[in-house]
Structure formats: C-alpha cells, structure tokens
Design an enzyme around this catalytic site. Structure first.
Site, PDB file in Angstrom:
ATOM      1  N   PRO A 143       0.783  -1.216   0.000  1.00 53.38           N
ATOM      2  CA  PRO A 143       0.000   0.000   0.000  1.00 53.38           C
ATOM      3  C   PRO A 143       0.816   1.266   0.000  1.00 53.38           C
ATOM      4  O   PRO A 143       1.676   1.480   0.839  1.00 53.38           O
ATOM      5  CB  PRO A 143      -0.732  -0.096   1.336  1.00 53.38           C
ATOM      6  N   GLU A 144       0.499   2.145  -0.905  1.00 54.80           N
ATOM      7  CA  GLU A 144       0.891   3.537  -0.779  1.00 54.80           C
ATOM      8  C   GLU A 144      -0.389   4.304  -0.478  1.00 54.80           C
ATOM      9  O   GLU A 144      -1.428   3.701  -0.236  1.00 54.80           O
ATOM     10  CB  GLU A 144       1.575   4.020  -2.058  1.00 54.80           C
TER      11      GLU A 144
END
Length: 270
Positions: A2-3
């Site tokens: 995840p960003e």
DNA sequence: CTACGAACCTGCCTGC
DNA sequence: TGCAGGCAGGTTCGTA
C-alpha cells in the site's frame, strides 16, 4: 502493498460497513507485527462504537470515544470485510467483529504492518512528526523547493521522505518523476522552481488518478471487497525496465537508490 | 545533518 | 524437482 492511494481505497471500502457499528469481539491470532499488538486492545475495544475512519499518511485511524486504533499495512497488509462463515486462513492475524455481523479482517504475510492504540493519535510518535498530506493545500511548490535547497540528495529520496510530504511510496515517486520529466537521481538542489511546481502538480495528479482507479494491483493488492485496483494499467515506468517507453520507445532503465528500485526513461527524463 | 546498511518477515520468480 | 539467490507496495534503527 500500500501507498497512499491503496490505503485511501481500503478506507473507502470498509467505511460503509463499519461506521456507527459497535464491536462485539476482537480476535488476535498473532500479535507479533512490526510492534506487538497491545494486549489490552481486545478489552479496550469491547462494546465500543466506531465513530469514524480517517487516513493520515499511510495510517488508518479508527476513532472511538476514548481513543483510536492506528493501523499500518506495511508491505503486505490487507484489510477486508468478511462475514462469520469466512473461516480464517494463513496470515489472518486479527478479526474485529462488529454487531452487524461484519468482520474487519487483517491479513499480513510479512508482518511489517502495525496495529496500535492511542488516546491522542495525532501525538503518537508514529504520527507526530509527519509532513503535510500530498493532496492538501499545505503541500506546495514553495514547500518542496525550500526543502531542496542545498540538498545533494536525489530528488526521489526527497519526495519519499515522510517529513517533507507523506504518502509518496516507490511506485508513485517513480511515476510522478516520469510525468515531470525529471530523473530520479537528479540532485535536489539543482531543481528550479518551475520543476518543483511541475513535480508537486504531478504528485497530486498521479495520486488522485490512482485513488480514482482504486489503487495499483501489482501482485496481491485488493480493495476491501476483494477486487483489484486498476492503476497499474496507467504506469509509465514502474516495473517496466527493459520495455520500450510508451512515449518515445526508448528502453526503460532500472537502477537502485536507497535499496529501492528506480525506473526511468533516459530520453523523456533528461 | 547525511548516507548507508541492516533489520523486521514471507512468498514468488528465475536460473542453475 | 530442488535449491539458492534476488526481489517485493514500508519504515525504523544503528553506525559511520
């Protein structure tokens, strides 16, 4: 996994199932994440109503009357909404069961993520020293430009530093730099104000587009409903080393910076 | 301050 | 088939 766009996507996906729901029980199968999950978490949350879900940087904050659960997904963390019939599988470390039957399930093979508790989350050591949100008005070209002055560090290193701006991870750092025609290895101090303006603009637009597409699924990222994101179809350089640039046909190159892969087009990013 | 490497962990892919 | 090595979306910590 995840960003910022992926975390935002997860937030949007779980929110409608959980807001204003009371917690029935919490099951912790493995508390050994980046930091141990606090032993009191289950007792603390029991019977409490979830007021709100927020995102700060790549952290999700679950707000209750007396404090917040702070969740980070690390490299491989996933949050999904499942029901009672869905039996836990490998790496399903935590279940938060709500009164309406929804279960918020945390899965994380590498266990680089975190689940913490704080009565004052903004003051929590993990959040207290973070820079501005990239999509906020506080993240301006002036702000970036100022922090580039006198810095011989590479511009990619600068924009991935959470003290300057949060949420820009390896994918979107590479993509924003491509869209700004700036090489990742460029010394920060050599950027002019126009380039800083361009970079701030592309960081914002790239993140916004990625959120709209439901994030980037490279391998295993899924939204809360199990569907993938679609932004990978819009990637210009990330993971494309050896392939022709979609803009000019030059072969995309891969280099290593700060022990992370950087990708760029030698022609478009000069 | 910077910069660099190591650390935390599992899984997947490649090449021999 | 097996096995070693490299790589992965993140962050913190220790040492120069």
């Amino acid at each position: 996994m995840p960003e910022l766009p992926e975390v935002e996507t997860v937030k949007n996906g779980i929110q409608p199932h959980l807001i204003n729901q009371a917690i029935q029980s919490v099951t912790i199968r493995n508390k050994q994440l980046r930091w141990p999950i606090p032993d009191h978490l289950s007792n603390t949350l029991d019977g409490q109503t979830l007021n709100n879900i927020r995102r700060r940087s790549k952290y999700l904050l679950l707000d209750f009357n007396h404090g917040s659960v702070i969740i980070h997904l690390g490299m491989s963390g996933k949050l999904t909404i499942v029901n009672q019939k869905n039996t836990p599988k490998k790496h399903d470390h935590v279940d938060i069961v709500f009164d309406n039957g929804s279960i918020l399930r945390y899965n994380d093979p590498r266990r680089f993520g975190a689940i913490l508790w704080s009565t004052a989350p903004e003051q929590h050591p993990r959040l207290a020293n973070l820079g501005p949100e990239p999509l906020s008005r506080q993240f301006t070209a002036q702000h970036l430009y100022k922090h580039c002055q006198g810095k011989s560090a590479a511009i990619k290193t600068i924009i991935m530093n959470a003290k300057l701006v949060v949420g820009v991870g390896n994918i979107y750092a590479n993509e924003a730099l491509f869209r700004s025609h700036i090489r990742p290895i460029t010394a920060a101090k050599t950027l002019n104000l126009a380039q800083a303006q361009q970079l701030v603009k592309t960081i914002k637009s790239t993140l916004r587009q990625a959120i709209k597409a439901g994030g980037t699924t490279l391998k295993d990222f899924t939204q809360a409903d199990g569907n993938p994101g679609y932004f990978q179809q819009k990637l210009w350089v990330y993971g494309r080393d050896g392939e022709p640039c979609q803009n000019c046909q030059t072969t995309i190159q891969r280099i290593t910076q700060n022990q992370r892969s950087s990708f760029f087009c030698p022609t478009c990013q000069d």
